[in-house]
Design an enzyme around this catalytic site. Structure first.
Site, PDB file in Angstrom:
ATOM      1  N   LEU A  78       0.854  -1.198   0.000  1.00 55.69           N
ATOM      2  CA  LEU A  78       0.000   0.000   0.000  1.00 55.69           C
ATOM      3  C   LEU A  78       0.884   1.240   0.000  1.00 55.69           C
ATOM      4  CD1 LEU A  78      -2.639  -1.090   2.684  1.00 55.69           C
ATOM      5  CD2 LEU A  78      -2.587  -1.577   0.228  1.00 55.69           C
ATOM      6  N   ALA A  79       0.776   2.023  -1.061  1.00 54.53           N
ATOM      7  CA  ALA A  79       1.692   3.153  -1.212  1.00 54.53           C
ATOM      8  C   ALA A  79       1.019   4.368  -1.843  1.00 54.53           C
ATOM      9  CB  ALA A  79       2.887   2.733  -2.064  1.00 54.53           C
ATOM     10  N   LYS A  98      38.926  12.788 -15.334  1.00 55.63           N
ATOM     11  CA  LYS A  98      37.531  12.784 -15.809  1.00 55.63           C
ATOM     12  C   LYS A  98      37.505  12.202 -17.203  1.00 55.63           C
ATOM     13  CE  LYS A  98      35.716  15.358 -18.429  1.00 55.63           C
ATOM     14  NZ  LYS A  98      35.384  16.444 -19.351  1.00 55.63           N
ATOM     15  N   HIS A 125      51.423  12.722  -9.353  1.00 58.46           N
ATOM     16  CA  HIS A 125      51.263  13.923  -8.526  1.00 58.46           C
ATOM     17  C   HIS A 125      50.583  15.079  -9.252  1.00 58.46           C
ATOM     18  CE1 HIS A 125      55.060  11.997  -7.053  1.00 58.46           C
ATOM     19  NE2 HIS A 125      55.367  12.057  -8.326  1.00 58.46           N
TER      20      HIS A 125
HETATM   21  C1  UD1 Z   1      -1.952   1.731   9.723  1.00 55.50           C
HETATM   22  C2  UD1 Z   1      -2.975   0.822  10.407  1.00 55.50           C
HETATM   23  C3  UD1 Z   1      -2.628   0.767  11.895  1.00 55.50           C
HETATM   24  C4  UD1 Z   1      -1.210   0.248  12.080  1.00 55.50           C
HETATM   25  C5  UD1 Z   1      -0.213   1.109  11.275  1.00 55.50           C
HETATM   26  C6  UD1 Z   1       1.151   0.450  11.296  1.00 55.50           C
HETATM   27  C7  UD1 Z   1      -5.100   1.042   9.201  1.00 55.50           C
HETATM   28  C8  UD1 Z   1      -6.462   1.617   9.197  1.00 55.50           C
HETATM   29  N1  UD1 Z   1      -4.304   1.337  10.225  1.00 55.50           N
HETATM   30  O1  UD1 Z   1      -2.115   3.050  10.279  1.00 55.50           O
HETATM   31  O2  UD1 Z   1      -3.532  -0.115  12.543  1.00 55.50           O
HETATM   32  O3  UD1 Z   1      -0.873   0.251  13.438  1.00 55.50           O
HETATM   33  O4  UD1 Z   1      -0.617   1.222   9.900  1.00 55.50           O
HETATM   34  O5  UD1 Z   1       2.139   1.281  10.737  1.00 55.50           O
HETATM   35  O6  UD1 Z   1      -4.767   0.322   8.282  1.00 55.50           O
HETATM   36  N2  UD1 Z   1      -2.453   4.012   2.242  1.00 55.50           N
HETATM   37  C9  UD1 Z   1      -2.993   3.926   0.981  1.00 55.50           C
HETATM   38  N3  UD1 Z   1      -4.225   4.470   0.739  1.00 55.50           N
HETATM   39  C10 UD1 Z   1      -4.946   5.099   1.712  1.00 55.50           C
HETATM   40  C11 UD1 Z   1      -4.370   5.175   3.004  1.00 55.50           C
HETATM   41  C12 UD1 Z   1      -3.146   4.627   3.238  1.00 55.50           C
HETATM   42  O7  UD1 Z   1      -2.385   3.366   0.067  1.00 55.50           O
HETATM   43  O8  UD1 Z   1      -6.039   5.565   1.410  1.00 55.50           O
HETATM   44  C13 UD1 Z   1      -1.122   3.429   2.493  1.00 55.50           C
HETATM   45  C14 UD1 Z   1      -0.084   4.425   2.903  1.00 55.50           C
HETATM   46  O9  UD1 Z   1       0.602   4.949   1.784  1.00 55.50           O
HETATM   47  C15 UD1 Z   1       0.838   3.618   3.807  1.00 55.50           C
HETATM   48  C16 UD1 Z   1      -0.079   2.552   4.373  1.00 55.50           C
HETATM   49  O10 UD1 Z   1      -1.228   2.513   3.550  1.00 55.50           O
HETATM   50  O11 UD1 Z   1       1.881   2.997   3.113  1.00 55.50           O
HETATM   51  C17 UD1 Z   1      -0.485   2.836   5.806  1.00 55.50           C
HETATM   52  O12 UD1 Z   1      -1.143   4.089   5.829  1.00 55.50           O
HETATM   53  P1  UD1 Z   1      -0.928   5.092   7.037  1.00 55.50           P
HETATM   54  O13 UD1 Z   1      -1.729   6.299   6.774  1.00 55.50           O
HETATM   55  O14 UD1 Z   1       0.508   5.263   7.304  1.00 55.50           O
HETATM   56  O15 UD1 Z   1      -1.631   4.250   8.198  1.00 55.50           O
HETATM   57  P2  UD1 Z   1      -1.379   4.371   9.739  1.00 55.50           P
HETATM   58  O16 UD1 Z   1      -2.121   5.535  10.250  1.00 55.50           O
HETATM   59  O17 UD1 Z   1       0.067   4.293  10.036  1.00 55.50           O
END
Ligand code: UD1
Ligand code: CA
Length: 465
Positions: free
Chosen positions: A9-10, A358, A370
């Site tokens: 998830l990114a 270079k 040198h």
């Molecule tokens: C999330 C978890 C939390 C956990 C934590 C660990 C949920 C609801 N919560 O919270 O329980 O303790 O990770 O680090 O899952 N992302 C998406 N789309 C979105 C939202 C997020 O792709 O709509 C991705 C973000 O880019 C990230 C990952 O999901 O890589 C986690 O999202 P983030 O907002 O960091 O979640 P946390 O609040 O850390």
């Protein structure tokens, strides 16, 4: 055999980090955050010989991420999905299933976040084996965190557990120290049963992936002792922390492999660097990018290598700076040498102190010992370049080539006005400014004639009285 969909998830922005790039591209140990999740996923498939695919869910500044991934990873290994609006982690997983037709047919779905770079294949492997041996629908990796702020809390009950997000937690729930790491192994049929029905009636108005875990389901929270593997990067302090952890890990791994690192805490090695057993590294060295150093080579104090390849048994002496250079076996560079992009130094050659090169191609056993500048040049085997030599390669508009053959001797304080070509076995007298080509075996001298006036020095020596 059952296939794995490994989803990273990114799509989130990571506003808390205040970086000029989206969070998955935050720089760390010579790579970016997301690379470590990709690496862990691929390593899992390799170690277990399982079939599967890495899928990235992208959203915020997705073009930058696609660009990065296509540069550093094989397109056959990675597919992408797009989450148009960032409506939560469950919505992100929906995007994965919507955009990849095959996804629902893969028996298992592994979910990783792009911001937990210390997770490795080993944690994934142990979760998968628990899921399979206990015939569960889903497992979540958890750990104990005495400062659990920001993490989802694991609320355990008599019939299982659920995950409560920080924003929705009561004061009592906030005190729970067991937290969700964000790493899950899920049976895909279980996901398909619940994912698209999840609601966003919580304080964030987001669709939480964590809501898949409910009491009375065949799910399990596995508590890992080693919480260090699960640190999530949400703040700049956490980014620094994981950066340091990864760097320590890289150095430890190199030491275990037989690289002799004199001061582990003062040595910076990017994750992209390859070191062979028997390399010796003195304190204060920085090794970056696509760098490789072969066995028997010594890097003295303060050496910086960027995208540089060094063959066996060479010596890079203290405080030398090498960028996109290729060094042959048994060569010696430095101290205080600067090798810029495209410096190719042959076997047994010597580049001494205060020499800058270079775009040069030096043959074997060439000596530039040198105080010299050698740019846009080719120099043949065994040629000796004296002190204070300069290739005058730039006329203010274009760069020109200097060619010097083998076994030639170029006296100190000489300059070559490029373009110019010097043959083999030539001899250039010291202090010469050469602007005409020499053929094999030629001698050249090109310096102002000396005038000596007997006893006249006293007219010029100022009295110090
Ligand atoms: C999330 C978890 C939390 C956990 C934590 C660990 C949920 C609801 N919560 O919270 O329980 O303790 O990770 O680090 O899952 N992302 C998406 N789309 C979105 C939202 C997020 O792709 O709509 C991705 C973000 O880019 C990230 C990952 O999901 O890589 C986690 O999202 P983030 O907002 O960091 O979640 P946390 O609040 O850390
Ligand atoms: Ca996070």
């Amino acid at each position: 055999m059952d296939e794995f969909g490994i989803v990273i998830l990114a799509a989130g922005q990571g506003t808390r980090l205040k970086l000029p790039v989206p969070k998955p591209l935050a720089p760390i140990a010579g790579r970016t955050l997301i690379d470590f999740s990709i690496k862990a996923g691929l390593q899992f498939l390799k170690d277990t010989s399982r079939k599967g695919k890495i899928s990235l869910v992208l959203g915020h500044q997705k073009e930058l991420l696609i660009d990065h991934v296509s540069k550093y990873w094989k397109s056959s290994e990675i597919e992408t999905a797009v989450q148009v609006e960032q409506k939560g982690t469950a919505d992100a997983l929906r995007a994965y299933f919507n955009d990849n037709n095959h996804a629902k047919n893969r028996a298992y779905t592994i979910v990783l976040c792009a911001d937990t770079p210390l997770i490795t294949a080993s944690e994934i492997k142990s979760l998968v084996s628990i899921l399979e041996s206990e015939k569960l629908d889903a497992v979540a990796a958890t750990f104990i965190e005495n400062q659990p702020r920001g993490y989802g809390r694991i609320e355990r009950g008599s019939t299982g557990f659920r995950i409560v997000e920080e924003k929705d937690a009561t004061e009592v729930q906030k005190k729970i120290s067991e937290v969700n790491s964000g790493l899950y192994i899920l049976r895909t049929d279980f996901v398909m049963k619940y994912l698209f029905d999840l609601k966003s009636n919580n304080n964030s108005k987001e669709f939480y992936l964590t809501d898949l875990f409910q009491m009375d389901r065949k799910v399990k929270a596995i508590t890992f002792e080693n919480k260090d593997s699960f640190v999530g990067v949400n703040t700049i302090e956490q980014l620094q922390y994981v950066n340091q952890e990864l760097r320590n890990k890289i150095v430890r791994k190199a030491i275990q492999k037989g690289v002799y690192i004199l001061a582990p805490e003062q040595t910076w090695i990017d994750d992209t660097v390859e070191l062979e057993q028997g390399v010796k590294i003195y304190p204060g060295c920085i090794l970056e990018g696509n760098t490789k150093v072969e066995s028997g080579t010594v890097l003295e104090a303060g050496v910086v290598l960027k995208n540089t390849q060094i063959a066996k048994n060479s010596k890079i002496l203290a405080y030398s700076y090498l960028e996109s250079a290729v060094i042959g076996e048994e060569a010696s560079v430095g101290p205080f040498a600067r090798l810029r992009e495209g410096s190719v130094i042959g076997r047994g050659s010597k580049i001494g102190n205060f020499v800058e090169t270079k775009k040069v191609n030096l043959g074997e056993e060439v000596k530039v010992s040198h105080l010299s500048y050698v740019g846009d040049a080719e120099i043949g085997d065994r040629t000796n370049i004296g002190c204070g030599f300069i290739t005058c390669n730039y006329d203010g508009a274009s760069k020109h080539i200097t060619k010097i053959g083998s076994d030639s001797f170029i006296g100190s304080d000489s300059q070559m006005i490029a373009p110019i070509s010097i043959g083999n076995n030539c001899y250039v007298a010291s202090g010469s400014t050469i602007n005409q080509d020499l053929e094999d075996g030629d001698f050249a001298i090109a310096r102002g004639k000396q005038v000596t006036k007997k006893g006249m020095a006293k007219r010029f020596i100022k009295s110090k009285k």
